[in-house]
Design an enzyme around this catalytic site. Structure first.
Site, short mmCIF file in Angstrom:
data_model
loop_
_atom_site.label_atom_id
_atom_site.label_comp_id
_atom_site.label_asym_id
_atom_site.label_seq_id
_atom_site.Cartn_x
_atom_site.Cartn_y
_atom_site.Cartn_z
N HIS A 72 -2.64 -11.28 9.19
CA HIS A 72 -2.13 -10.13 9.96
C HIS A 72 -2.82 -8.78 9.42
O HIS A 72 -2.84 -8.66 8.15
CB HIS A 72 -0.58 -9.74 9.83
CG HIS A 72 0.39 -10.66 10.60
ND1 HIS A 72 1.46 -10.34 11.35
CD2 HIS A 72 0.14 -11.80 10.81
CE1 HIS A 72 1.96 -11.20 11.86
NE2 HIS A 72 1.24 -12.26 11.84
N TYR A 201 8.68 -3.06 12.37
CA TYR A 201 9.89 -2.55 11.38
C TYR A 201 10.39 -1.26 12.44
O TYR A 201 9.55 -0.35 12.90
CB TYR A 201 9.14 -1.59 10.27
CG TYR A 201 8.80 -2.72 9.36
CD1 TYR A 201 7.52 -3.23 9.23
CD2 TYR A 201 9.58 -3.41 8.30
CE1 TYR A 201 6.97 -4.03 8.40
CE2 TYR A 201 9.13 -4.05 7.33
CZ TYR A 201 7.84 -4.85 7.30
OH TYR A 201 7.58 -5.39 6.43
N PRO A 293 13.77 -5.89 0.48
CA PRO A 293 12.81 -6.78 1.21
C PRO A 293 12.08 -6.09 2.26
O PRO A 293 11.06 -6.66 2.85
CB PRO A 293 13.53 -7.84 1.90
CG PRO A 293 14.88 -7.72 1.97
CD PRO A 293 15.16 -6.67 0.89
N LYS A 297 8.01 -7.32 -0.90
CA LYS A 297 7.28 -7.44 -2.31
C LYS A 297 8.00 -8.54 -3.22
O LYS A 297 7.43 -8.84 -4.10
CB LYS A 297 7.35 -6.08 -2.94
CG LYS A 297 6.68 -4.94 -2.14
CD LYS A 297 5.08 -5.31 -2.37
CE LYS A 297 4.29 -4.62 -1.33
NZ LYS A 297 3.25 -5.47 -0.80
N TYR A 385 1.34 -2.06 1.06
CA TYR A 385 1.87 -3.12 1.75
C TYR A 385 0.84 -4.40 1.44
O TYR A 385 1.37 -5.67 1.36
CB TYR A 385 1.84 -2.82 3.09
CG TYR A 385 2.80 -3.82 4.11
CD1 TYR A 385 2.17 -4.91 4.66
CD2 TYR A 385 4.07 -3.68 4.17
CE1 TYR A 385 2.79 -5.87 5.26
CE2 TYR A 385 4.78 -4.45 5.07
CZ TYR A 385 4.26 -5.69 5.67
OH TYR A 385 5.00 -6.66 6.33
#
Ligand code: FAS
Ligand code: PHB
Length: 390
Positions: A72, A201, A293, A297, A385
């Site tokens: 991704h 998200y 979450p 991580k 990220y």
């Protein structure tokens, strides 16, 4: 029994550590409370940083991950009826993440341990850690109705948040830091087409939602819910309509819904216990820290802990030096705190903490608006990220 290192816990941390040590000629025995089937029934993380992937390859357990994992290069945020993409690859000079379920990663590690005839004892009980501050620690436990003792040099506490290892460090030595989120996540796994090619998200007045996946035909969704909710209160229909209401119409209108094949509810907390070492005991993964979450991580921090600890243990046995062991807690905690900062930042930005029209609510809208038009803010999010360097 005697071995060099006893590892408490046969989840990702314990298995990865035992595999890396075995390949370097260090013997270990893994003690796991549950059956292998139970461990492999757990559905948890889904996003791997490149450092985690590299470690799986170093452990000779990365072949299936490389075949089936999905690269991704970015993820979407959705808010106020619009979306903003975080271009991970473009903003980090080519870094990406791999979407590959923790369940599969754990299966790969079990298979790798089996290939090397690694020693993993399942369904052990009454694990106790003894003489941790001496030169000759030992672990006692019961297995198949008998009590056993393993003498060793070192003990690795990889037994998660509810394990025995962290609690074996005296309260007078431990400093625990915790923030409890005033909400939980309900997670659903469904044999449906994912909501998008990338992870989404979403923040909405109705609450947070996360659209992820395990393959092109297996989707993973989470929504924020009150901590007082129970799974029974969430039928599939209620889940799908709540999820749709939290996504922009352009995504909700194309949502592929279907029966959940797994549903679980998890409270969210941020927790860190210091130090991560006590004498001959070294904590790794959820045994030492828990992150919300939202930043993906948890599993990746377990991997960086294992990276530092395995290198320190190998150095100890190869050269007798304890430099790495002495530095382990401070080195691991430095990365844990930075990842916790990012996880809390993402959680604060995307979840409803206060009621609507609160000052916080407006600050979150401003944060997302700023993120959508600031390359500097997007770069900061992207570099965290994909994973800060080990
Ligand atoms: P684990 O908890 O995975 O493994 C510890 C092992 O020790 C378990 O198998 C347990 O049975 C065993 N054990 C416990 N006590 C013992 C004892 N006394 N004796 C012997 N064995 C003992 N992270 C993300 O990045 N993204 C996510 O979406 C995400 N979702 C999660 C959902 C849930 C419900 C949970 C609980 C965690 C989630 N996490 C997520 C975090 C998760 O992925 C952890 O970071 C990861 O499992 C850490 O691995 P371990 O440190 O090995 O701990
Ligand atoms: C998942 O796919 O399970 C997942 C993805 C991203 C997160 C958390 C979980 O932040």
């Amino acid at each position: 029994m005697k071995t060099q290192l006893v590892i408490i816990g046969g989840g990702p941390s314990g298995l990865l550590l035992s595999q890396l040590l075995h390949l370097a000629g260090v013997d270990s025995i893994v003690l796991e409370r549950k059956s292998r089937a139970y461990v492999l029934s757990r559905i948890r993380a889904g996003v791997l940083e490149q450092g985690t992937c590299d470690l799986m390859r170093a452990a000779k357990a990365g072949a299936r991950m490389d075949r089936h994992g999905k690269v991704h290069a970015g993820f979407l945020t959705a808010f106020g009826g619009r979306t903003a993409r975080i271009d991970l690859e473009g903003l980090t000079g080519g870094k990406t993440v791999l979407v590959y379920g923790q369940t599969e990663l754990t299966r790969d590690l079990y298979e790798a341990r089996d290939q090397l005839n690694g020693t993993i004892l399942h369904e052990v009980d009454d694990v106790e850690l003894n003489n941790l501050t001496g030169e000759t620690p030992f672990v006692t436990f019961s297995h198949n109705g008998e009590t056993h003792r393993i003498d060793c040099d070192l003990v690795a506490g990889c037994d998660g948040f509810h394990g025995v290892s962290r609690r074996s460090i005296p309260n007078s030595v431990r400093n625990e830091y915790e923030k409890i989120c005033p909400f939980a996540w309900i997670g659903v796994l469904s044999e449906t087409r994912p909501a998008g090619r990338e992870i989404i998200y979403s923040r909405s007045q109705a609450g947070f939602a996360l659209c992820s996946m395990r393959s092109d035909t297996l989707s993973r969704y989470y929504i924020q819910c009150p901590v007082t909710d129970t799974l029974e209160a969430w039928s599939d229909d209620r889940f799908w309509s709540a999820l749709s209401a939290r996504l922009p119409a352009s995504i909700a209108d194309k949502l592929d819904t279907g029966p959940s094949i797994q549903k679980n509810m998890a409270p969210l907390r941020a927790f860190i216990s210091e130090p991560m070492r006590y004498g001959r005991l070294f904590l790794a993964g959820d045994a030492a820290h828990i992150v919300p979450p939202t930043g993906a991580k948890g599993l990746n921090l377990a991997a960086s802990d294992v990276f530092y600890l395995s290198n320190a243990v190998i150095e100890f046995y190869k050269s007798g030096s304890e430099t790495g062991l002495d530095a382990y807690s401070q080195t691991a905690l430095a990365r844990v705190w930075k990842a916790s900062r990012f996880s809390w930042f993402m959680t604060r930005m995307l979840h409803n903490f206060e009621g609507p029209d609160s000052f916080d609510d407006r600050l979150q809208d401003a944060q997302l608006d700023y993120m959508s038009c600031s390359k500097a803010q997007q770069t900061a999010i992207a570099e965290n990220y994909v994973g800060l360097p080990f």
